[in-house]
Design a protein around this motif. Structure first.
Motif, PDB file in Angstrom:
ATOM      1  N   VAL A  60       0.854  -1.184   0.000  1.00 33.39           N
ATOM      2  CA  VAL A  60       0.000   0.000   0.000  1.00 33.39           C
ATOM      3  C   VAL A  60       0.893   1.237   0.000  1.00 33.39           C
ATOM      4  O   VAL A  60       1.728   1.407   0.894  1.00 33.39           O
ATOM      5  CB  VAL A  60      -0.937   0.029   1.229  1.00 33.39           C
ATOM      6  N   LEU A  61       0.742   2.085  -1.011  1.00 36.86           N
ATOM      7  CA  LEU A  61       1.508   3.333  -1.066  1.00 36.86           C
ATOM      8  C   LEU A  61       0.949   4.287  -0.021  1.00 36.86           C
ATOM      9  O   LEU A  61      -0.195   4.727  -0.122  1.00 36.86           O
ATOM     10  CB  LEU A  61       1.417   3.961  -2.459  1.00 36.86           C
ATOM     11  N   HIS A  62       1.770   4.594   0.960  1.00 33.99           N
ATOM     12  CA  HIS A  62       1.333   5.453   2.068  1.00 33.99           C
ATOM     13  C   HIS A  62       2.360   6.555   2.245  1.00 33.99           C
ATOM     14  O   HIS A  62       3.539   6.282   2.515  1.00 33.99           O
ATOM     15  CB  HIS A  62       1.200   4.612   3.341  1.00 33.99           C
ATOM     16  N   GLU A  63       1.938   7.794   2.107  1.00 35.82           N
ATOM     17  CA  GLU A  63       2.854   8.930   2.104  1.00 35.82           C
ATOM     18  C   GLU A  63       3.723   8.973   3.357  1.00 35.82           C
ATOM     19  O   GLU A  63       4.934   9.229   3.276  1.00 35.82           O
ATOM     20  CB  GLU A  63       2.054  10.238   1.967  1.00 35.82           C
ATOM     21  N   HIS A  64       3.138   8.714   4.508  1.00 37.11           N
ATOM     22  CA  HIS A  64       3.890   8.774   5.765  1.00 37.11           C
ATOM     23  C   HIS A  64       5.006   7.737   5.782  1.00 37.11           C
ATOM     24  O   HIS A  64       6.150   8.043   6.145  1.00 37.11           O
ATOM     25  CB  HIS A  64       2.956   8.559   6.948  1.00 37.11           C
ATOM     26  N   LYS A  67       9.034   8.476   5.716  1.00 34.08           N
ATOM     27  CA  LYS A  67       9.842   8.014   6.849  1.00 34.08           C
ATOM     28  C   LYS A  67      10.654   6.763   6.534  1.00 34.08           C
ATOM     29  O   LYS A  67      11.399   6.277   7.387  1.00 34.08           O
ATOM     30  CB  LYS A  67       8.927   7.723   8.040  1.00 34.08           C
ATOM     31  N   SER A  68      10.510   6.245   5.314  1.00 36.91           N
ATOM     32  CA  SER A  68      11.189   5.002   4.904  1.00 36.91           C
ATOM     33  C   SER A  68      10.911   3.872   5.893  1.00 36.91           C
ATOM     34  O   SER A  68      11.810   3.169   6.350  1.00 36.91           O
ATOM     35  CB  SER A  68      12.706   5.234   4.769  1.00 36.91           C
ATOM     36  N   LYS A  69       9.635   3.677   6.194  1.00 39.70           N
ATOM     37  CA  LYS A  69       9.204   2.658   7.153  1.00 39.70           C
ATOM     38  C   LYS A  69       8.485   1.520   6.439  1.00 39.70           C
ATOM     39  O   LYS A  69       8.060   1.654   5.300  1.00 39.70           O
ATOM     40  CB  LYS A  69       8.268   3.282   8.196  1.00 39.70           C
ATOM     41  N   PHE A 121      13.723  -0.096   2.251  1.00 37.69           N
ATOM     42  CA  PHE A 121      14.770  -0.206   1.228  1.00 37.69           C
ATOM     43  C   PHE A 121      15.248   1.160   0.752  1.00 37.69           C
ATOM     44  O   PHE A 121      16.350   1.285   0.208  1.00 37.69           O
ATOM     45  CB  PHE A 121      14.271  -1.041   0.042  1.00 37.69           C
ATOM     46  N   LEU A 122      14.451   2.201   0.966  1.00 38.49           N
ATOM     47  CA  LEU A 122      14.845   3.543   0.552  1.00 38.49           C
ATOM     48  C   LEU A 122      16.024   4.068   1.371  1.00 38.49           C
ATOM     49  O   LEU A 122      16.684   5.028   0.966  1.00 38.49           O
ATOM     50  CB  LEU A 122      13.657   4.501   0.681  1.00 38.49           C
ATOM     51  N   LEU A 123      16.271   3.442   2.530  1.00 43.35           N
ATOM     52  CA  LEU A 123      17.373   3.871   3.396  1.00 43.35           C
ATOM     53  C   LEU A 123      18.713   3.280   2.985  1.00 43.35           C
ATOM     54  O   LEU A 123      19.766   3.818   3.336  1.00 43.35           O
ATOM     55  CB  LEU A 123      17.090   3.456   4.850  1.00 43.35           C
ATOM     56  N   THR A 124      18.684   2.176   2.266  1.00 40.34           N
ATOM     57  CA  THR A 124      19.909   1.401   2.071  1.00 40.34           C
ATOM     58  C   THR A 124      20.609   1.643   0.737  1.00 40.34           C
ATOM     59  O   THR A 124      21.790   1.342   0.618  1.00 40.34           O
ATOM     60  CB  THR A 124      19.596  -0.105   2.197  1.00 40.34           C
ATOM     61  N   ASP A 125      19.907   2.142  -0.231  1.00 42.14           N
ATOM     62  CA  ASP A 125      20.506   2.303  -1.563  1.00 42.14           C
ATOM     63  C   ASP A 125      20.064   3.635  -2.161  1.00 42.14           C
ATOM     64  O   ASP A 125      18.924   3.792  -2.579  1.00 42.14           O
ATOM     65  CB  ASP A 125      20.089   1.133  -2.465  1.00 42.14           C
TER      66      ASP A 125
END
Length: 243
Positions: free
Chosen positions: A63-67, A71-73, A78-82
């Motif tokens: 589910v695409l959720h803006e929050h 917050k990359s939660k 995966f947005l935090l690692t690459d």
């Protein structure tokens, strides 16, 4: 029963509508209506969102959720690692919104200004809902939908909250709530509120979710770079800031 409208509407919000406990860092409430033609929704919007999900997760249950994206939660850690993948994801997400054949109608309520201006201010959610419904009515009339039945889809918030929202919605479209401006004749359209749980993974609700906070942030910090808002602005039919 009226003929179904060619359009469907998905709704999301950002901030809370309380006037008794106002967050000094986020003293606004925004409501966003995402309006889409059903043929475009079936033929373009849903496939593009599904393609994004299959590309980055290999399945479409995310589910695409803006929050969570911001917050990359959860599914977005995966947005935090690459960094390369993160930049590619945001580019694809923005392009998906650019390409989406949708119209956004939105309202932003500054709760501090509202309380300062009125002795007994109206509920921010009801105000925002009224403004957005008025502009939705104008949009539908302008696009040949007079006399048709249009569904307005909200995400479930709880049994009590949903019942209160439905009551406010029906009072507005029945003409029971008008506060001094030109009264709109909602009777020329049949508006029907619907409530959907997040678990149904509604593509339309996810698009609406991506719009509400960037619009609020633009009101709070107008000079701050806001790439998401820049994209949303190209879809904007009407935005109302109040008071």
């Amino acid at each position: 029963m009226a003929e179904f409208s060619d359009y469907i509407v998905y709704v999301d919000e950002s901030g809370d509508h309380s006037l008794t406990s106002i967050d000094a860092d986020f003293p606004v409430f925004s409501l966003s209506f995402c309006i889409v033609k059903k043929t475009d929704y079936i033929g373009s919007v849903v496939p593009s969102v599904q393609a994004l999900k299959f590309k980055y997760w290999g399945h479409d249950s995310v589910v695409l959720h803006e929050h969570e994206i911001r917050k990359s939660k959860g599914d977005f850690t995966f947005l935090l690692t690459d960094k390369v993948v993160r930049e590619a994801f945001y580019e694809d997400l923005n392009q998906m919104m650019v390409d989406a054949p949708i119209t956004i109608v939105a309202s932003v309520i500054d709760k501090l200004k509202l309380k300062a201006k009125y002795l007994t201010p109206r509920n921010p959610y009801e105000l925002a809902l009224h403004f957005c419904l008025e502009r939705l009515l104008m949009f539908l009339n302008d696009n040949g939908q007079t006399g048709k039945r249009v569904h307005v889809v909200f995400e479930c918030r709880g049994k009590v909250e949903d019942a209160e929202l439905e009551l406010a919605f029906r009072r507005i479209v029945d003409g029971a709530m008008h506060w001094g401006w030109v009264k709109r004749d909602f009777s020329v359209m049949e508006f029907e509120p619907k409530f959907a749980k997040k678990s149904v993974n509604s593509t339309g609700l996810q698009l609406a979710d991506l719009t509400a906070r960037p619009i609020a942030i633009k009101t709070l910090r107008p000079t701050q770079p806001n790439r998401a808002y820049d994209v949303i602005l190209t879809k904007m039919g009407q935005i109302k800031e109040f008071p």
